[in-house]
Scaffold this active site. Structure first.
Site, PDB file in Angstrom:
ATOM      1  N   ALA A  77       0.879  -1.335   0.063  1.00  0.00           N
ATOM      2  CA  ALA A  77       0.083   0.028  -0.152  1.00  0.00           C
ATOM      3  C   ALA A  77       0.693   1.307   0.028  1.00  0.00           C
ATOM      4  O   ALA A  77       2.078   1.137   0.435  1.00  0.00           O
ATOM      5  CB  ALA A  77      -0.994  -0.046   1.198  1.00  0.00           C
ATOM      6  N   ASP A  78       0.311   2.455  -0.451  1.00  0.00           N
ATOM      7  CA  ASP A  78       0.812   3.566  -0.454  1.00  0.00           C
ATOM      8  C   ASP A  78      -0.056   4.721  -0.181  1.00  0.00           C
ATOM      9  O   ASP A  78      -1.255   4.634  -0.832  1.00  0.00           O
ATOM     10  CB  ASP A  78       1.902   3.863  -1.639  1.00  0.00           C
ATOM     11  CG  ASP A  78       2.546   5.080  -1.537  1.00  0.00           C
ATOM     12  OD1 ASP A  78       3.628   5.205  -0.666  1.00  0.00           O
ATOM     13  OD2 ASP A  78       2.409   6.030  -2.143  1.00  0.00           O
TER      14      ASP A  78
END
Length: 204
Positions: A75-76
């Site tokens: 994720a970011d």
């Protein structure tokens, strides 16, 4: 984890993402996947978080690809004011400038989450709108002094002391924390990874 279920790896050093996965009863191991998070010239915020998330997932996958059933979750998160992406503050002055930009207005928090495995990759994007109340410069300085903003995108943590600045939120609270649980659970369920923990015997 069920022996037949794919083995999940979290490609993140973030304690918040790990806590969120544990919150929904998912078992996993941790990977350290370093990628270039520099924003490219002209890159739109949504494209940026999708690219970095995919890069993290693929970097993690290279570490576990020998196991055919392995899956990597990555994720970011990007905090966006107008078209400007606010990363982690470089120093006190940068953090105070970010807080001035966020003060008294709405911003967007984009978090992409990807699941990468032998069959390919799937990605979802969460967008949340957050409105800050007016934040006085002295408050912003005191907040910086707590140490909390130092490693946070946008220079604040909604799950911590930074919550006092949040007047309203529309979207995913967990997405602002760094891992949108609705999108994450959807990806995991599609891949056959159980969420909410194992069911008691006789209730599966």
């Amino acid at each position: 984890m069920d022996a037949a279920a794919p083995r999940l790896h979290l490609a993140s050093r973030s304690p918040r993402r790990a806590e969120l996965l544990e919150q929904i009863g998912v078992r996993f191991t941790r990977l350290d996947a370093e990628v270039d998070e520099t924003v490219r010239p002209g890159e739109a915020p949504g494209d940026y978080v999708r690219r970095v998330t995919g890069d993290k997932g693929r970097a993690g996958w290279t570490q576990v690809a020998a196991r055919a059933d392995a899956l990597v979750l990555a994720a970011d998160t990007a905090v966006v004011v107008d078209a400007c992406i606010l990363g982690k503050p470089r120093d006190r002055a940068d953090a105070l400038e970010m807080m001035e930009l966020l003060s008294g207005r709405e911003h967007r928090v984009l978090t992409a989450v990807a699941l990468v495995g032998a069959a390919g990759e799937s990605l979802r994007l969460s967008e949340t709108r957050v409105r800050f109340r007016q934040v006085a410069p002295a408050e912003a300085a005191r907040y910086w002094a707590t140490g909390e903003p130092r490693d946070k995108a946008g220079g604040y943590a909604i799950q911590g002391l930074g919550a006092v600045f949040v007047a309203a939120i529309a979207g995913s609270y967990s997405g602002v924390m760094g891992l949108p649980l609705f999108e994450t659970a959807t990806l995991l369920a599609e891949a056959g990874i159980p969420v909410l923990g194992a069911l008691p015997p006789g209730q599966d």
